[in-house]
Design a protein around this motif. Structure first.
Motif, PDB file in Angstrom:
ATOM      1  N   ASP A 186     -22.536  39.073  -0.195  1.00 40.14           N
ATOM      2  CA  ASP A 186     -22.616  39.897  -1.398  1.00 40.14           C
ATOM      3  C   ASP A 186     -24.017  40.474  -1.508  1.00 40.14           C
ATOM      4  O   ASP A 186     -25.010  39.731  -1.472  1.00 40.14           O
ATOM      5  N   ALA A 187     -24.120  41.808  -1.622  1.00 40.37           N
ATOM      6  CA  ALA A 187     -25.403  42.505  -1.756  1.00 40.37           C
ATOM      7  C   ALA A 187     -25.360  43.345  -3.022  1.00 40.37           C
ATOM      8  O   ALA A 187     -24.298  43.819  -3.440  1.00 40.37           O
ATOM      9  N   SER A 188     -26.541  43.566  -3.630  1.00 38.47           N
ATOM     10  CA  SER A 188     -26.555  44.136  -4.969  1.00 38.47           C
ATOM     11  C   SER A 188     -26.701  45.646  -5.021  1.00 38.47           C
ATOM     12  O   SER A 188     -26.477  46.224  -6.080  1.00 38.47           O
ATOM     13  N   ARG A 189     -27.094  46.303  -3.945  1.00 37.85           N
ATOM     14  CA  ARG A 189     -27.275  47.752  -3.999  1.00 37.85           C
ATOM     15  C   ARG A 189     -26.251  48.436  -3.115  1.00 37.85           C
ATOM     16  O   ARG A 189     -26.011  48.013  -1.986  1.00 37.85           O
ATOM     17  N   LEU A 190     -25.701  49.531  -3.629  1.00 36.24           N
ATOM     18  CA  LEU A 190     -24.717  50.260  -2.834  1.00 36.24           C
ATOM     19  C   LEU A 190     -25.392  51.039  -1.718  1.00 36.24           C
ATOM     20  O   LEU A 190     -24.870  51.115  -0.606  1.00 36.24           O
ATOM     21  N   LEU A 191     -26.575  51.615  -1.987  1.00 37.84           N
ATOM     22  CA  LEU A 191     -27.222  52.406  -0.926  1.00 37.84           C
ATOM     23  C   LEU A 191     -27.646  51.539   0.246  1.00 37.84           C
ATOM     24  O   LEU A 191     -27.395  51.898   1.395  1.00 37.84           O
ATOM     25  N   PRO A 192     -28.264  50.363   0.017  1.00 37.42           N
ATOM     26  CA  PRO A 192     -28.505  49.509   1.172  1.00 37.42           C
ATOM     27  C   PRO A 192     -27.221  49.083   1.843  1.00 37.42           C
ATOM     28  O   PRO A 192     -27.224  48.695   3.000  1.00 37.42           O
ATOM     29  N   VAL A 193     -26.115  49.170   1.101  1.00 34.54           N
ATOM     30  CA  VAL A 193     -24.860  48.824   1.730  1.00 34.54           C
ATOM     31  C   VAL A 193     -24.443  49.924   2.704  1.00 34.54           C
ATOM     32  O   VAL A 193     -23.512  49.755   3.461  1.00 34.54           O
ATOM     33  N   LEU A 194     -25.173  51.062   2.743  1.00 37.55           N
ATOM     34  CA  LEU A 194     -24.902  52.051   3.788  1.00 37.55           C
ATOM     35  C   LEU A 194     -25.244  51.477   5.152  1.00 37.55           C
ATOM     36  O   LEU A 194     -24.407  51.495   6.057  1.00 37.55           O
ATOM     37  N   PRO A 195     -26.493  50.933   5.360  1.00 35.44           N
ATOM     38  CA  PRO A 195     -26.652  50.187   6.595  1.00 35.44           C
ATOM     39  C   PRO A 195     -25.731  48.984   6.631  1.00 35.44           C
ATOM     40  O   PRO A 195     -25.272  48.554   7.693  1.00 35.44           O
ATOM     41  N   VAL A 196     -25.431  48.462   5.443  1.00 30.78           N
ATOM     42  CA  VAL A 196     -24.485  47.358   5.366  1.00 30.78           C
ATOM     43  C   VAL A 196     -23.108  47.816   5.846  1.00 30.78           C
ATOM     44  O   VAL A 196     -22.399  47.102   6.544  1.00 30.78           O
TER      45      VAL A 196
ATOM     46  N   TYR B  58     -19.608  42.504   4.299  1.00 27.77           N
ATOM     47  CA  TYR B  58     -20.472  42.785   3.148  1.00 27.77           C
ATOM     48  C   TYR B  58     -19.647  43.227   1.949  1.00 27.77           C
ATOM     49  O   TYR B  58     -18.629  43.910   2.086  1.00 27.77           O
ATOM     50  N   GLN B  59     -20.127  42.843   0.756  1.00 26.16           N
ATOM     51  CA  GLN B  59     -19.507  43.190  -0.514  1.00 26.16           C
ATOM     52  C   GLN B  59     -20.587  43.753  -1.435  1.00 26.16           C
ATOM     53  O   GLN B  59     -21.753  43.339  -1.364  1.00 26.16           O
ATOM     54  N   TRP B  60     -20.185  44.657  -2.315  1.00 26.44           N
ATOM     55  CA  TRP B  60     -21.106  45.204  -3.316  1.00 26.44           C
ATOM     56  C   TRP B  60     -20.928  44.414  -4.604  1.00 26.44           C
ATOM     57  O   TRP B  60     -19.817  44.315  -5.133  1.00 26.44           O
TER      58      TRP B  60
ATOM     59  N   PRO C 237     -31.073  41.318  -3.914  1.00 32.53           N
ATOM     60  CA  PRO C 237     -30.499  39.978  -3.807  1.00 32.53           C
ATOM     61  C   PRO C 237     -29.277  39.970  -2.890  1.00 32.53           C
ATOM     62  O   PRO C 237     -28.575  40.981  -2.750  1.00 32.53           O
ATOM     63  N   GLU C 238     -29.037  38.826  -2.273  1.00 30.80           N
ATOM     64  CA  GLU C 238     -27.857  38.636  -1.437  1.00 30.80           C
ATOM     65  C   GLU C 238     -27.409  37.185  -1.558  1.00 30.80           C
ATOM     66  O   GLU C 238     -28.238  36.286  -1.721  1.00 30.80           O
ATOM     67  N   THR C 239     -26.110  36.972  -1.481  1.00 30.64           N
ATOM     68  CA  THR C 239     -25.540  35.624  -1.436  1.00 30.64           C
ATOM     69  C   THR C 239     -24.452  35.615  -0.379  1.00 30.64           C
ATOM     70  O   THR C 239     -23.600  36.518  -0.374  1.00 30.64           O
ATOM     71  N   ASN C 240     -24.501  34.654   0.530  1.00 35.28           N
ATOM     72  CA  ASN C 240     -23.486  34.628   1.574  1.00 35.28           C
ATOM     73  C   ASN C 240     -22.798  33.267   1.658  1.00 35.28           C
ATOM     74  O   ASN C 240     -23.359  32.240   1.276  1.00 35.28           O
ATOM     75  N   VAL C 241     -21.573  33.320   2.142  1.00 37.75           N
ATOM     76  CA  VAL C 241     -20.802  32.124   2.488  1.00 37.75           C
ATOM     77  C   VAL C 241     -20.743  32.080   4.004  1.00 37.75           C
ATOM     78  O   VAL C 241     -20.310  33.061   4.636  1.00 37.75           O
ATOM     79  N   ARG C 242     -21.192  30.979   4.602  1.00 33.07           N
ATOM     80  CA  ARG C 242     -21.273  30.946   6.055  1.00 33.07           C
ATOM     81  C   ARG C 242     -20.747  29.631   6.619  1.00 33.07           C
ATOM     82  O   ARG C 242     -20.759  28.594   5.945  1.00 33.07           O
ATOM     83  N   LEU C 243     -20.312  29.733   7.875  1.00 36.92           N
ATOM     84  CA  LEU C 243     -19.808  28.607   8.636  1.00 36.92           C
ATOM     85  C   LEU C 243     -20.644  28.445   9.891  1.00 36.92           C
ATOM     86  O   LEU C 243     -21.448  29.329  10.234  1.00 36.92           O
ATOM     87  N   TYR C 244     -20.430  27.333  10.630  1.00 38.61           N
ATOM     88  CA  TYR C 244     -21.239  27.012  11.795  1.00 38.61           C
ATOM     89  C   TYR C 244     -20.358  26.958  13.037  1.00 38.61           C
ATOM     90  O   TYR C 244     -19.310  26.308  13.035  1.00 38.61           O
ATOM     91  N   SER C 245     -20.800  27.652  14.069  1.00 44.21           N
ATOM     92  CA  SER C 245     -19.958  27.918  15.234  1.00 44.21           C
ATOM     93  C   SER C 245     -20.713  27.644  16.522  1.00 44.21           C
ATOM     94  O   SER C 245     -21.944  27.608  16.557  1.00 44.21           O
ATOM     95  N   VAL C 246     -19.931  27.480  17.599  1.00 38.55           N
ATOM     96  CA  VAL C 246     -20.488  27.360  18.940  1.00 38.55           C
ATOM     97  C   VAL C 246     -19.531  28.071  19.876  1.00 38.55           C
ATOM     98  O   VAL C 246     -18.306  28.027  19.689  1.00 38.55           O
TER      99      VAL C 246
END
Length: 280
Positions: free
Chosen positions: A140-150, A161-163, A117-126
């Motif tokens: 926000d991501a739920s696994r620490l190991l995938p947070v290695l590529p993260v 990225y946050q764990w 799972p992931e949840t993000n807060v995002r804005l819109y830019s140009v």
């Protein structure tokens, strides 16, 4: 529930002082407006699409969006970008979903550890090239190991990225997303969202296109603006009803806490995504 039309915050002509003249747009905004890339529901043909840097799928997405004052958003964007607006309004997005089979280059996506799972807060830019994109304030991501590529993403692309401890649960047409941050913080920042999915969106509104048809992200790396293009099939969108929302991720990302219900609530079953190499 159809999205609420954007609110026009401009002062009515009758309320303005007789001698007042409209303030000119900032020079940076004037520079990008003539070259704005049109909003398109289908991905442009980015160079290198056949040689992806990253592959992944985004599944079971819920998009919540609130209108925001561009003046609140502008200081949070990378240098070289300005808030992208629709009818003078920009938006803050809270997007919850399942990441599936993240992979690098042409390698197969990781089947278990690359899905989370992931949840993000995002804005819109140009930017000054007129390229529209998103800017992530938190992911926000739920696994620490995938947070290695993260973690590589945090370093290479300056993605925040946050764990977090997270879950996505489905009960028929109802989905509940939960998230509570572990590291690096602020610890305990959280969200609990429950939505009920509805009818397919046959003809997206201008606002729905503006919020979802985004074909790249902007990031600042060592003072240099990076643009990371992405491509995917056209979004299969559904309208959705927000049943419950308890979150402080938006405020934790440095933005004013949302006031009132979101202007847009959408759901998508998901799409496969390719990211190509970044450019300035």
């Amino acid at each position: 529930m159809p999205p609420t039309p954007p609110t026009d915050h401009s002062t009515p002509p009758s309320a303005a002082p007789p001698a007042a003249a409209p303030a000119p747009a900032p020079a940076a905004v004037q520079a990008v407006l003539p070259a704005l890339v049109p909003i398109a529901a289908d991905a442009p043909r980015h160079p290198g699409t056949d040689r992806p840097l990253l592959t992944q799928s985004w599944l079971d997405l819920t998009f919540l969006h609130w209108p925001a004052d561009p003046a609140d958003v502008a200081p949070l964007l990378p240098p070289g970008t300005t808030p992208d607006t629709l009818d003078g309004v920009t938006y803050v997005g809270l997007v919850a979903f399942r990441m599936h089979r993240v992979g690098w280059l042409r390698l197969p996506g990781i089947p278990y550890l690359g899905s989370f799972p992931e949840t993000n807060v995002r804005l819109y830019s140009v930017d000054h090239h007129g390229r529209r994109g998103v800017v992530f304030r938190s992911l926000d991501a739920s696994r620490l190991l995938p947070v290695l590529p993260v973690l590589a993403a945090r370093t290479l692309f300056r993605l925040p990225y946050q764990w977090s401890r997270m879950s996505v649960r489905r009960n028929g047409t109802t989905l509940t997303y939960t998230s509570r941050r572990r590291w690096p913080g602020p610890r305990g920042a959280h969200s609990t969202l429950t939505v009920r999915t509805g009818e397919p969106v046959r003809e997206p509104t201008a606002l729905e296109h503006f919020l979802t048809a985004r074909w790249g992200l902007h990031s600042d790396f060592a003072g240099r603006l990076l643009y990371l293009p992405n491509s995917h099939p056209r979004w299969p969108l559904q309208r959705a009803e927000l049943l419950h929302c308890d979150e402080d991720l938006v405020a934790a990302a440095g933005l004013p806490a949302p006031a009132g219900p979101p202007a847009s609530v959408l759901y998508s079953s998901g799409v496969p995504v390719r990211f190509t190499r970044p450019n300035g």
